[in-house]
Enzyme design. Structure first.
Site, PDB file in Angstrom:
ATOM      1  N   HIS A 164       1.244  -1.096   0.073  1.00  0.00           N
ATOM      2  CA  HIS A 164       0.102  -0.264   0.171  1.00  0.00           C
ATOM      3  C   HIS A 164       1.069   1.373   0.325  1.00  0.00           C
ATOM      4  CE1 HIS A 164       1.722  -0.179   4.367  1.00  0.00           C
ATOM      5  NE2 HIS A 164       1.100   0.843   4.208  1.00  0.00           N
ATOM      6  N   ASP A 208       1.071   4.999   2.112  1.00  0.00           N
ATOM      7  CA  ASP A 208      -0.034   5.557   3.180  1.00  0.00           C
ATOM      8  C   ASP A 208      -0.664   6.854   2.754  1.00  0.00           C
ATOM      9  OD1 ASP A 208       1.149   3.464   4.594  1.00  0.00           O
ATOM     10  OD2 ASP A 208       2.755   4.849   5.362  1.00  0.00           O
ATOM     11  N   HIS A 245       4.483   0.542  -0.029  1.00  0.00           N
ATOM     12  CA  HIS A 245       5.242  -0.182   0.494  1.00  0.00           C
ATOM     13  C   HIS A 245       4.658  -1.814   1.066  1.00  0.00           C
ATOM     14  CE1 HIS A 245       3.798   2.633   3.396  1.00  0.00           C
ATOM     15  NE2 HIS A 245       3.415   1.618   4.194  1.00  0.00           N
ATOM     16  N   ARG A 305       6.592  -8.897  16.500  1.00  0.00           N
ATOM     17  CA  ARG A 305       6.862  -7.070  15.820  1.00  0.00           C
ATOM     18  C   ARG A 305       6.288  -5.969  16.306  1.00  0.00           C
ATOM     19  NH1 ARG A 305       6.439  -4.103  11.400  1.00  0.00           N
ATOM     20  NH2 ARG A 305       8.516  -3.277  10.750  1.00  0.00           N
TER      21      ARG A 305
HETATM   22  O1  LIG Z   1       4.841  -1.740  10.496  1.00  0.00           O
HETATM   23  C1  LIG Z   1       5.238  -0.838   9.362  1.00  0.00           C
HETATM   24  O2  LIG Z   1       6.642  -1.346  10.017  1.00  0.00           O
HETATM   25  C2  LIG Z   1       5.190   0.004   8.463  1.00  0.00           C
HETATM   26  C3  LIG Z   1       3.481   0.199   9.024  1.00  0.00           C
HETATM   27  C4  LIG Z   1       2.699   0.891   7.622  1.00  0.00           C
HETATM   28  O3  LIG Z   1       3.135   0.940   6.857  1.00  0.00           O
HETATM   29  C5  LIG Z   1       1.324   1.197   8.522  1.00  0.00           C
HETATM   30  O4  LIG Z   1       0.995   1.358   9.206  1.00  0.00           O
HETATM   31  O5  LIG Z   1       0.690   2.181   6.837  1.00  0.00           O
HETATM   32 FE   LIG Z   2       2.146   2.206   5.353  1.00  0.00          FE
END
Ligand SMILES: O=C(O)CCC(=O)C(=O)O
Ligand SMILES: [Fe+2]
Length: 260
Positions: A136, A138, A194, A204
């Site tokens: 996706h 952001d 990403h 994580r």
């Molecule tokens: O957890 C991560 O490293 C990225 C999370 C992410 O891409 C998001 O929440 O938009």
């Molecule tokens: Fe993200």
């Protein structure tokens, strides 16, 4: 808006998802450098993602946030669902907004805080998961990320495919360009596509701060500066709320819908 994300795994010995170990030369920017603004502009144009060090946020604060986040995620499900995010809402406990576009839910839980996280209480925790956070971009201007497990984040880089981005140190922050900055910069700073792969043997936790304008602001591509003589806008003006609604309905097709 702040989101704390957790991928918590039961104690199982499944083989971990393999991560791409290619070492990208993503820019690591020392915020005390005198020409830092130019360096950040270059990073936004070329990668859409960069790391910052010397940002003044202490390691103790990150440690404190992480231990609070672990405490929050370890609460019993009955307690967490009391603050479940409603389907149309942005805050509270739940899955990611991109979830409806994929046949399987992502194995991830998050708490998102904006004004009040205590929105609606509605039980809708899904049961069918995929072990990653799907690809996706952001939506807002910039995302600032702190991750306690260095592995997992990957960006799609032209000519290189999926490329891992790992923070250089425990207190490094990863910053990536979002859609509204893409539009505002008239495509000069493209939002970065990403995803997150999850190693099933490790917990994580990541902390994401989404920096963006008020929802009733108008985003207007910046083409009128001296540097931009003769440049025409690639996107029409769009209200933040309208953009977010369009993205909720159409996900990646949204850029083609506002393109001039
Ligand atoms: O957890 C991560 O490293 C990225 C999370 C992410 O891409 C998001 O929440 O938009
Ligand atoms: Fe993200």
């Amino acid at each position: 808006m702040i989101k704390i994300i957790s991928h918590l795994w039961p104690n199982i010995n499944n083989s971990p998802i393999s991560h791409d170990e290619k070492k990208p030369n993503v820019l690591i920017i020392d915020l005390s450098t005198p020409n830092v603004v130019e360096i950040i502009g270059h990073a936004c144009k070329t990668w859409g993602i960069f790391q910052v060090v010397n940002h003044g946020v202490s390691l103790e604060l990150f440690d404190e946030v992480e231990s609070q986040a672990r405490w929050l995620f370890a609460l019993p499900a009955e307690q967490k669902v009391k603050v479940v995010r409603s389907t149309s809402g942005a805050t509270g406990y739940g899955t990611t907004r991109i979830t409806p576009f994929f046949s399987k839910f992502m194995w991830h839980e998050g708490f998102t805080i904006m004004d009040s996280p205590l929105d609606h209480a509605k039980k809708l925790w899904p049961h069918d998961y995929q072990k990653r956070l799907a690809p996706h971009t952001d939506s807002l201007f910039l995302t600032i990320l702190h991750q306690t497990n260095k592995k997992g984040l990957q960006i799609l880089k032209k000519d290189q495919g999926w490329t891992s981005i790992a923070p250089v140190s425990n207190d490094a922050l990863i910053v990536n360009v979002g859609d509204l900055l893409h539009i505002l910069s008239n495509g000069e700073f493209p939002s970065v596509y990403h995803r997150v792969l999850v190693d099933q043997t490790k917990n994580r936790v990541s902390l994401a701060y989404f920096f963006g304008p008020q929802v009733d602001s108008m985003i207007v591509p910046l083409v009128s500066s001296e540097d931009n003589v003769g440049v025409v806008p690639k996107y029409r003006n769009v209200k933040v709320k309208e953009y977010l609604d369009l993205k909720d309905k159409h996900l990646e097709k949204v850029f083609s819908m506002i393109r001039i």
